[in-house]
Design an enzyme around this catalytic site. Structure first.
Site, PDB file in Angstrom:
ATOM      1  N   ASP A  84      25.340  42.502 -33.217  1.00  0.00           N
ATOM      2  CA  ASP A  84      26.889  42.270 -33.488  1.00  0.00           C
ATOM      3  C   ASP A  84      27.661  43.578 -33.393  1.00  0.00           C
ATOM      4  OD1 ASP A  84      25.895  39.596 -34.322  1.00  0.00           O
ATOM      5  OD2 ASP A  84      26.801  39.637 -36.250  1.00  0.00           O
ATOM      6  N   HIS A 229      22.780  45.219 -35.093  1.00  0.00           N
ATOM      7  CA  HIS A 229      24.209  45.626 -34.903  1.00  0.00           C
ATOM      8  C   HIS A 229      24.030  46.442 -33.745  1.00  0.00           C
ATOM      9  CE1 HIS A 229      24.826  44.116 -38.884  1.00  0.00           C
ATOM     10  NE2 HIS A 229      26.246  43.589 -38.398  1.00  0.00           N
TER      11      HIS A 229
HETATM   12 ZN   LIG Z   1      30.337  42.106 -37.486  1.00  0.00          ZN
END
Ligand SMILES: [Zn+2]
Length: 290
Positions: A84, A229
């Site tokens: 992400d 992430h």
């Molecule tokens: Zn996010």
């Protein structure tokens, strides 16, 4: 006359006090009566449920099984890696290098405004065979927005991404995993699917390589979607996450896992549902025939 009225009021108060002491349930049943109860009770001190609470992801999955996916149930060892908050020009290229080395494809849920800023990284993600998902334009909390605002935001991100890669993006991951039922309905009506996650690496805490591995490897089983992430905020350090990735992939590959992207998961679920539906119809037919 005034004395008599005063006398009756005192008697009334004494009887009420005696009733409360002797029979508290009588007071309770009095408050249950329609009007008195409604006057006595506080109402919605924290705003409506919709305003103050995001349902657990499992609620949304059971409310909208055709729209929201948190994991799936493949017959063989399969897993999905998702990243992400990218793209950036620090961590995203390093993650791409690792994925290329191990020939693993993943899904990157990109923020539209960041994609605009780092278009060459978006093109690299796309050209190396990874899937791109929509993580809104400004990383907004969708559960605090009206459906029309949500759709506006998602359309802007969708157009940005497809203008860069030439490919449409119909998979959404809400920032913070935050969604409420009206938002899911609006998103589903627009033709999107929502992909949440099963296992959170918690890499955004700035964890060490060992801690990230410990959060992921023991929790993987077939059909889980892992959240990492590929970019962070100004003070977020994802070094541990990037360093953990090779060992996570090596361990899972040694255990026989293959790696799917978001659309491949949705396609597997679609086929499974079709097979299930056909089996149900066949058994109904048999029941009617017998
Ligand atoms: Zn996010």
């Amino acid at each position: 006359m005034r004395n008599t009225a005063f006398f009756y009021i005192i008697i009334g108060i004494l009887i009420s006090v005696a009733t409360v002491i002797a029979k508290p349930q009588a007071v309770d049943s009095l408050l249950q009566s329609k009007w008195l109860g409604e006057v006595a009770l506080p109402r919605y001190t924290d705003g409506s449920e919709r305003e103050s609470r995001t349902p657990e992801t499992v609620d949304l999955v059971s409310l909208f099984p055709d729209i929201v996916i948190r994991q799936w149930y493949p017959k063989t060892q399969k897993v999905a890696l998702t990243f992400d908050d990218g793209p950036d020009d620090v961590y995203t290229p390093k993650i791409l290098d690792v994925l290329a080395k191990y020939k693993v494809r993943a899904t990157f849920f990109l923020i539209g405004s960041a994609a605009n800023k780092h278009q060459e990284i978006v093109r690299r993600i796309h050209s190396e065979g990874h899937e791109i998902g929509n993580h809104t334009y400004f990383h907004s909390n969708l559960s605090r927005m009206a459906p029309w605002q949500i759709l506006l935001d998602l359309r802007k991100a969708r157009k940005t991404l497809s203008d860069i890669t030439g490919e449409d993006v119909l998979v959404v991951r809400p920032p913070y995993g935050a969604l409420d039922p009206p938002a899911v309905k609006a998103i589903g009506d627009e033709g999107y699917n929502v992909l949440l996650w099963t296992v959170d690496s918690l890499d955004w805490w700035g964890l060490s390589k060992e801690e990230v591995m410990e959060n992921v490897i023991p929790r993987v089983e077939s059909g889980v979607i892992v959240l990492h992430h590929s970019a962070g905020g100004p003070d977020e350090d994802l070094t541990g996450s990037v360093d953990a990735l090779p060992e996570i992939i090596e361990t899972l590959q040694a255990q026989g896992y293959t790696f799917l992207t978001a659309s491949e998961i949705l396609e597997e679920i679609r086929i499974q549902n079709e097979i299930k539906k056909e089996a149900e119809e066949a058994s109904k037919k048999r029941a009617r025939a017998s």
